[in-house]
Design an enzyme around this catalytic site. Structure first.
Site, PDB file in Angstrom:
ATOM      1  N   LYS A   1      49.520  92.443 -50.265  1.00 10.85           N
ATOM      2  CA  LYS A   1      49.672  92.669 -51.846  1.00 10.85           C
ATOM      3  C   LYS A   1      48.972  91.419 -52.520  1.00 10.85           C
ATOM      4  O   LYS A   1      48.922  90.266 -51.941  1.00 10.85           O
ATOM      5  CB  LYS A   1      51.060  92.726 -52.219  1.00 10.85           C
ATOM      6  CG  LYS A   1      51.976  91.592 -51.980  1.00 10.85           C
ATOM      7  CD  LYS A   1      53.447  91.592 -52.256  1.00 10.85           C
ATOM      8  CE  LYS A   1      54.255  90.381 -52.157  1.00 10.85           C
ATOM      9  NZ  LYS A   1      53.798  89.443 -52.993  1.00 10.85           N
TER      10      LYS A   1
ATOM     11  N   LYS B   1      58.093  87.367 -51.167  1.00  7.46           N
ATOM     12  CA  LYS B   1      56.855  86.339 -51.177  1.00  7.46           C
ATOM     13  C   LYS B   1      56.106  86.280 -52.503  1.00  7.46           C
ATOM     14  O   LYS B   1      56.533  86.775 -53.535  1.00  7.46           O
ATOM     15  CB  LYS B   1      55.555  87.294 -50.262  1.00  7.46           C
ATOM     16  CG  LYS B   1      55.871  87.672 -48.934  1.00  7.46           C
ATOM     17  CD  LYS B   1      55.873  86.288 -48.110  1.00  7.46           C
ATOM     18  CE  LYS B   1      56.257  86.664 -46.733  1.00  7.46           C
ATOM     19  NZ  LYS B   1      57.779  86.629 -46.559  1.00  7.46           N
ATOM     20  N   ASP B   2      55.461  85.138 -52.582  1.00  9.72           N
ATOM     21  CA  ASP B   2      54.891  84.592 -53.948  1.00  9.72           C
ATOM     22  C   ASP B   2      54.052  85.814 -54.771  1.00  9.72           C
ATOM     23  O   ASP B   2      53.616  86.536 -53.779  1.00  9.72           O
ATOM     24  CB  ASP B   2      53.960  83.409 -53.589  1.00  9.72           C
ATOM     25  CG  ASP B   2      54.677  82.374 -52.979  1.00  9.72           C
ATOM     26  OD1 ASP B   2      55.314  81.484 -53.695  1.00  9.72           O
ATOM     27  OD2 ASP B   2      54.756  82.353 -51.770  1.00  9.72           O
ATOM     28  N   LYS B   3      54.217  85.809 -55.848  1.00 11.56           N
ATOM     29  CA  LYS B   3      53.634  86.727 -56.898  1.00 11.56           C
ATOM     30  C   LYS B   3      52.015  86.091 -56.912  1.00 11.56           C
ATOM     31  O   LYS B   3      51.179  87.034 -56.703  1.00 11.56           O
ATOM     32  CB  LYS B   3      54.234  86.996 -58.203  1.00 11.56           C
ATOM     33  CG  LYS B   3      53.470  87.505 -59.207  1.00 11.56           C
ATOM     34  CD  LYS B   3      53.805  87.729 -60.431  1.00 11.56           C
ATOM     35  CE  LYS B   3      52.890  88.562 -61.310  1.00 11.56           C
ATOM     36  NZ  LYS B   3      53.368  89.033 -62.776  1.00 11.56           N
TER      37      LYS B   3
END
Length: 335
Positions: free
Chosen positions: A45, A74-76
């Site tokens: 992503k 998880k980090d954006k």
């Protein structure tokens, strides 16, 4: 809330940006069976939160998002890969899934859905900017030393919200000054509250180690340790040899009920950061973790140092960078 590190070296002022090109995160999953009633997808992503990504799959399949399993958030602002699980009956339908920010890059089967924490760790690839050739050498030397001696396992700035607004909400809620109806938000704020106590405890232990143990994490009588199988125990003696061999690590308290407390000298420090009236379940977290798989690639003409490494689950890449730089970062300072 200042985070201190084991070596008080000269501050380095390299920069990094959390974006899709310069901050790459890959989840290190468990060993999946290759058969079973659940489909395991390896998903990439870009510039999306894990929740946003799951919402897209739920919308496409017309199912409740809670039916999609995942191991961690998880980090954006990054390019990340992680594993999710969906009932195998949706395998055919998912062949038609398309999204500009989500790519299915692999699949297998497993006997049960992925649950929170079902991962070994994460690997990171990050570009550091404004790094001179001399600084590149300093960064490598510091990183290698942290690999040997361990990294204080602080919760990173991301845990506490921009300008630590989540932390202020948590304190107000615990004090009874703020009423929260949403159960998930309430649990999240309680975890923030526990995390603050842990970080403050760890800071004191790090400063003690700096003053009394030449920059290596100092063990105390009564410490609670965790072994490689995740078992907690309190031995009669300090585990210096096994700690250096990375067979055991000392742990810190996430205050709450039904959790091991330290004893003796270790408890004297721990009890300062223990809210024994907090009803929610407590836990213990590794005080120190050991980064692995360090690789560095210096692009001399551009003053860019690419650093890659892996960390156990729940640990923060930005904390590793803070330890190398000997400075704290904040969300508003990261692009």
């Amino acid at each position: 809330m200042q985070r201190e590190y084991l070596e008080d070296k000269e501050t380095l002022y390299f920069k990094f940006e959390q974006n899709k090109e310069d901050f790459i995160v890959d989840e290190i999953g468990l060993n999946f069976k290759g058969k079973g009633n659940f489909l395991i997808l390896r998903v990439k992503k870009v510039e999306l939160t894990t929740w946003d990504m799951i919402a897209e799959f739920a919308k496409f399949l017309d199912i409740d998002a809670q039916k999609i399993g995942y191991a961690g958030l998880k980090d954006k602002h990054a390019t990340t890969t992680q594993y999710i699980s969906i009932e195998a009956k949706y395998e055919k339908a998912l062949k038609k899934f398309k999204h500009p920010q989500i790519t299915i890059i692999g699949s297998t089967h497993h006997t049960h859905s992925i649950r929170m924490g079902d991962l070994k760790g994460n690997s990171f690839t990050i570009n550091l900017f404004g790094v001179s050739q001399i600084e590149a050498g300093q960064i490598e030397k510091r990183a290698r030393k942290i690999v040997k001696n361990g990294l204080p396992n602080y919760f990173g700035y991301q845990r506490f919200g921009r300008d630590e607004d989540s932390l202020e909400q948590a304190k107000a809620m615990i004090a009874g000054e703020l009423h929260i109806n949403d159960a998930k938000l309430k649990n999240f704020l309680i975890s923030i509250y526990q995390s603050q106590f842990f970080n403050d405890w760890l800071k004191e232990r790090v400063l003690f180690s700096r003053e009394n143990n030449n920059g290596e994490f100092a063990l105390l009588e009564g410490d609670v340790y965790m072994d490689t199988k995740g078992k907690f125990f309190t031995p009669k003696t300090k585990q210096e040899k096994d700690f250096k061999a990375q067979k055991v690590v000392p742990t810190g308290l996430l205050c709450g009920r039904d959790v091991f407390r330290a004893r003796s000298d270790a408890r004297k420090i721990e009890e300062k950061y223990d809210d024994q009236f907090l009803y929610e379940k407590g836990y213990r977290r590794e005080a120190v973790v050991f980064p692995k798989d360090i690789k560095l690639d210096y692009k001399n003409n551009f003053d860019i140092l690419n650093i890659s490494f892996s960390l156990p689950k729940g640990s923060y890449a930005t904390v590793f960078l803070e330890a190398i730089a000997n400075r704290n970062y904040k969300a508003k300072k990261i692009k």
